[in-house]
Design an enzyme around this catalytic site. Structure first.
Site, mmCIF file in Angstrom:
data_model
loop_
_atom_site.group_PDB
_atom_site.id
_atom_site.type_symbol
_atom_site.label_atom_id
_atom_site.label_comp_id
_atom_site.label_asym_id
_atom_site.label_seq_id
_atom_site.Cartn_x
_atom_site.Cartn_y
_atom_site.Cartn_z
ATOM 1 N N LYS A 134 0.899 -1.318 0.130
ATOM 2 C CA LYS A 134 -0.078 0.093 -0.125
ATOM 3 C C LYS A 134 0.804 1.187 -0.019
ATOM 4 O O LYS A 134 1.951 1.015 0.681
ATOM 5 C CB LYS A 134 -0.855 -0.035 1.383
ATOM 6 N N ASP A 174 -7.020 4.219 -4.569
ATOM 7 C CA ASP A 174 -7.730 3.824 -3.005
ATOM 8 C C ASP A 174 -8.385 5.386 -2.999
ATOM 9 O O ASP A 174 -8.674 6.140 -3.754
ATOM 10 C CB ASP A 174 -6.712 3.679 -2.003
HETATM 11 P P1 NDP Z 1 -13.095 7.563 -2.868
HETATM 12 O O1 NDP Z 1 -11.609 8.745 -2.749
HETATM 13 O O2 NDP Z 1 -13.427 7.386 -4.132
HETATM 14 O O3 NDP Z 1 -14.146 8.223 -1.963
HETATM 15 C C1 NDP Z 1 -14.037 8.241 -0.629
HETATM 16 C C2 NDP Z 1 -15.422 8.494 0.166
HETATM 17 O O4 NDP Z 1 -15.341 8.483 1.545
HETATM 18 C C3 NDP Z 1 -15.606 10.085 -0.248
HETATM 19 O O5 NDP Z 1 -17.208 9.990 -0.027
HETATM 20 C C4 NDP Z 1 -15.030 10.809 0.950
HETATM 21 O O6 NDP Z 1 -15.688 11.730 1.531
HETATM 22 C C5 NDP Z 1 -15.155 9.586 2.224
HETATM 23 N N1 NDP Z 1 -14.176 9.776 3.163
HETATM 24 C C6 NDP Z 1 -12.980 9.656 2.987
HETATM 25 N N2 NDP Z 1 -12.219 9.993 4.042
HETATM 26 C C7 NDP Z 1 -13.333 10.275 4.996
HETATM 27 C C8 NDP Z 1 -13.064 10.376 6.321
HETATM 28 N N3 NDP Z 1 -11.945 10.510 7.061
HETATM 29 N N4 NDP Z 1 -14.434 10.587 7.130
HETATM 30 C C9 NDP Z 1 -15.498 10.596 6.427
HETATM 31 N N5 NDP Z 1 -15.646 10.145 5.187
HETATM 32 C C10 NDP Z 1 -14.492 10.201 4.240
HETATM 33 O O7 NDP Z 1 -12.347 6.339 -2.199
HETATM 34 P P2 NDP Z 1 -13.036 4.913 -2.601
HETATM 35 O O8 NDP Z 1 -14.365 4.768 -2.663
HETATM 36 O O9 NDP Z 1 -12.094 4.170 -3.420
HETATM 37 O O10 NDP Z 1 -12.583 4.288 -1.274
HETATM 38 C C11 NDP Z 1 -13.491 4.139 -0.087
HETATM 39 C C12 NDP Z 1 -12.917 2.923 0.966
HETATM 40 O O11 NDP Z 1 -12.883 1.874 0.093
HETATM 41 C C13 NDP Z 1 -11.766 3.135 1.446
HETATM 42 O O12 NDP Z 1 -11.572 2.679 2.936
HETATM 43 C C14 NDP Z 1 -10.903 2.430 0.520
HETATM 44 O O13 NDP Z 1 -9.541 1.712 1.363
HETATM 45 C C15 NDP Z 1 -11.800 1.136 0.143
HETATM 46 N N6 NDP Z 1 -11.290 0.458 -1.003
HETATM 47 C C16 NDP Z 1 -11.123 0.829 -1.970
HETATM 48 C C17 NDP Z 1 -11.037 0.216 -3.138
HETATM 49 C C18 NDP Z 1 -11.041 0.710 -4.446
HETATM 50 O O14 NDP Z 1 -10.859 -0.172 -5.335
HETATM 51 N N7 NDP Z 1 -11.178 1.977 -4.924
HETATM 52 C C19 NDP Z 1 -10.758 -1.211 -3.063
HETATM 53 C C20 NDP Z 1 -11.250 -1.905 -1.716
HETATM 54 C C21 NDP Z 1 -11.131 -0.956 -0.794
HETATM 55 P P3 NDP Z 1 -15.095 13.110 1.180
HETATM 56 O O15 NDP Z 1 -15.119 13.617 -0.318
HETATM 57 O O16 NDP Z 1 -15.664 14.362 2.056
HETATM 58 O O17 NDP Z 1 -13.547 13.081 1.480
HETATM 59 O O1 2IT Z 2 -7.899 -1.518 -0.816
HETATM 60 C C1 2IT Z 2 -7.752 -2.010 -1.870
HETATM 61 O O2 2IT Z 2 -8.102 -3.312 -2.075
HETATM 62 C C2 2IT Z 2 -7.743 -1.244 -2.933
HETATM 63 N N1 2IT Z 2 -7.676 0.205 -2.866
HETATM 64 C C3 2IT Z 2 -7.457 -1.705 -4.394
HETATM 65 C C4 2IT Z 2 -5.959 -2.357 -4.556
HETATM 66 C C5 2IT Z 2 -5.649 -2.486 -5.928
HETATM 67 O O3 2IT Z 2 -4.544 -2.991 -6.372
HETATM 68 O O4 2IT Z 2 -6.658 -2.589 -6.882
#
Ligand code: NDP
Ligand code: 2IT
Length: 454
Positions: A134, A174
């Site tokens: 990561k 992420d």
């Molecule tokens: P994005 O940046 O697309 O969206 C993040 C969302 O979470 C936004 O709505 C943001 O709101 C909110 N957020 C972020 N930080 C905070 C905080 N401290 N408090 C409250 N809300 C918060 O990210 P993703 O959708 O990609 O990721 C969301 C989650 O999913 C994370 O935990 C990530 O690690 C996990 N994840 C993502 C994957 C991927 O493929 N993208 C894969 C597996 C897991 P705001 O705009 O206000 O910051």
């Molecule tokens: O938390 C996760 O699994 C991710 N942000 C996706 C990682 C990836 O390599 O696609």
């Protein structure tokens, strides 16, 4: 959960955690993630002493390498800015380091170590040959122009490129890193190395990206929930769903829920949450996608456009009555009190789209209440799994169709569910936390044993 340990497993757990706490002071998120795994895996290690003798868990909790670097860039006003970048290369026992990059002001070494640690188990569960890593930076993309984001990404990659390649470490997105950022980083990598390879996943479709990768985490989580509901003789159709976040994962969770006839009613961001009692439909979701991905606005705008919806500032959506919950924003966003509220309101299943969104108190409450609780390392693994499929397509220099990738994603989510049931069933109850942790551990542990003390 530590209360359930006794005898040799408790002694092993206590001694192990004492060392981990001593070696990683001031890293609360990392300690939280390690504690949860150690609690569930300790009895298994005691039953299989070859893992204890080879100090497998001790080795898994020690990153193979941590890279930390300065990221200097110039903002639109011409001022110098300095951020801190990282890549945690956690474990390469079963494949190249694989895992996303997070750009958010809350990024610290502790946060990235917790994410990298969880990624090792998650990637193992996917059945694909990927180790865990990561990275990211304490850069805040909010309010930055496209050019500022591009300059930051180029500077970030101007150091990271020395440490990664398509055979040893393949980052992706992420929080704060989506298609735009991956594109800028890929461009800079290609320029510096003069190589066109699949060194990043989540790329644009025109330059080696995979169909379904943007959708994969949200879709995968819903597929996992369908498997779990079916195993418990329930149907997703008609279920009222509370979703947090409004980024990549939340958006495609809502999309798949709508498609399968469920009723998602909330979304959130760090400012607050919206509740639409009528539920979202594809037009409303299109509005959210444009608002968040193109205009880069706040979710509160939704309630200005759709008058029946309500925006609640400074709160999370866990008090809204629901059948199922999909926390999809960030770590520790769902606390013990929230869990009790969800259970009281009749929630039957929680499926983590985010990484570690539920606190240990919340997890304990869900397991005690015997509702379905799917930890992120199992239920959100569809994103990284589809990244693995992007790597395969890049190596083959081929692109698979949408249907082909989606089918593979569904098969992988089904297989992860089966692994959780295999290792997590106790007295007729599926403890998905234990199941995911042990199943993820076994493959990595055996690979480490096979490769000797490295
Ligand atoms: P994005 O940046 O697309 O969206 C993040 C969302 O979470 C936004 O709505 C943001 O709101 C909110 N957020 C972020 N930080 C905070 C905080 N401290 N408090 C409250 N809300 C918060 O990210 P993703 O959708 O990609 O990721 C969301 C989650 O999913 C994370 O935990 C990530 O690690 C996990 N994840 C993502 C994957 C991927 O493929 N993208 C894969 C597996 C897991 P705001 O705009 O206000 O910051
Ligand atoms: O938390 C996760 O699994 C991710 N942000 C996706 C990682 C990836 O390599 O696609």
């Amino acid at each position: 959960m530590v209360k359930s340990l006794s005898g040799k497993a408790l002694t092993y757990y206590n001694e192990f955690m004492e060392q981990i706490r001593r070696k990683n002071p001031n890293e609360p998120e990392f300690l939280q993630a390690v504690e949860e795994v150690a609690q569930t895996v300790s009895p298994y290690i005691i039953e299989n002493p070859h893992y204890q003798k080879a100090k497998i868990l001790e080795r898994i909790a020690e990153p193979e390498r941590i890279i930390s670097f300065r990221v200097p860039w110039i903002d639109d006003k011409g001022e110098f800015q300095i951020n801190r970048g990282y890549r945690i290369q956690m474990n390469s026992a079963i494949g190249p380091y694989k895992g996303g990059l997070r750009f958010h002001p809350s990024v610290t070494q502790s946060v990235l170590k917790f994410l990298a640690f969880e990624q090792v188990f998650k990637n193992s569960l996917t059945t694909l040959p990927m180790g865990g890593g990561k990275g990211g930076a304490d850069f805040d993309p909010k309010g930055k122009s496209d050019n500022e984001v591009m300059r930051f990404c180029q500077s970030f990659m101007s150091e990271l490129f020395r440490h990664i390649n398509s055979d040893n470490d393949v980052p992706a997105g992420d929080i704060g890193v989506g298609g735009r950022e991956v594109g800028y980083m890929f461009g800079q990598y290609k320029r510096l190395k003069n190589e066109f390879t699949g060194v990043l996943t989540g790329k644009g479709l025109d330059f080696g990206g995979s169909l379904i990768r943007p959708e994969a985490t949200g879709y995968g989580n819903v597929y996992f929930s369908v498997e779990a509901l079916n195993a418990h003789k329930m149907d997703i159709k008609g279920q009222v769903c509370v979703v947090s976040g409004s980024g990549n994962v939340a958006q495609y969770t809502v999309e798949k829920l709508i498609e399968l006839g469920a009723k998602p009613v909330t979304l959130s961001d760090s400012g607050g949450f919206i509740y639409d009692p009528e539920g979202f439909d594809s037009d409303k979701l299109a509005f959210v996608m444009d608002l968040k991905n193109v205009k880069r606005g706040r979710i509160s705008e939704y309630a200005k456009k759709y008058k029946k919806a309500k925006y609640t500032e400074g709160k999370t959506p866990w008090g809204v009555k629901c059948d199922l919950a999909y926390p999809s924003a960030t770590q520790n966003e769902l606390h013990g009190d929230d869990a009790k509220e969800l259970i009281k309101n009749g929630c039957k299943g929680v499926f983590e789209g985010a990484n570690m969104p539920s606190t240990p108190d919340a997890i304990e409450a869900f397991i005690k209440a015997k509702i379905i609780f799917a930890p992120g390392k199992a239920s959100n693994a569809g994103g990284v799994a589809t990244s693995g499929l992007e790597m395969s397509q890049n190596s083959l220099r081929l692109s698979w169709s949408r249907e082909e990738v989606d089918q593979r994603l569904q098969n992988i989510m089904r297989s992860i569910h089966t692994s959780c049931v295999k290792y997590g069933t106790e007295k007729g109850f599926v403890n998905y936390v234990r199941g995911a942790n042990i199943a993820g551990f076994v493959k990595v542990a055996n690979a480490m044993l096979g490769q000797g003390l490295v």
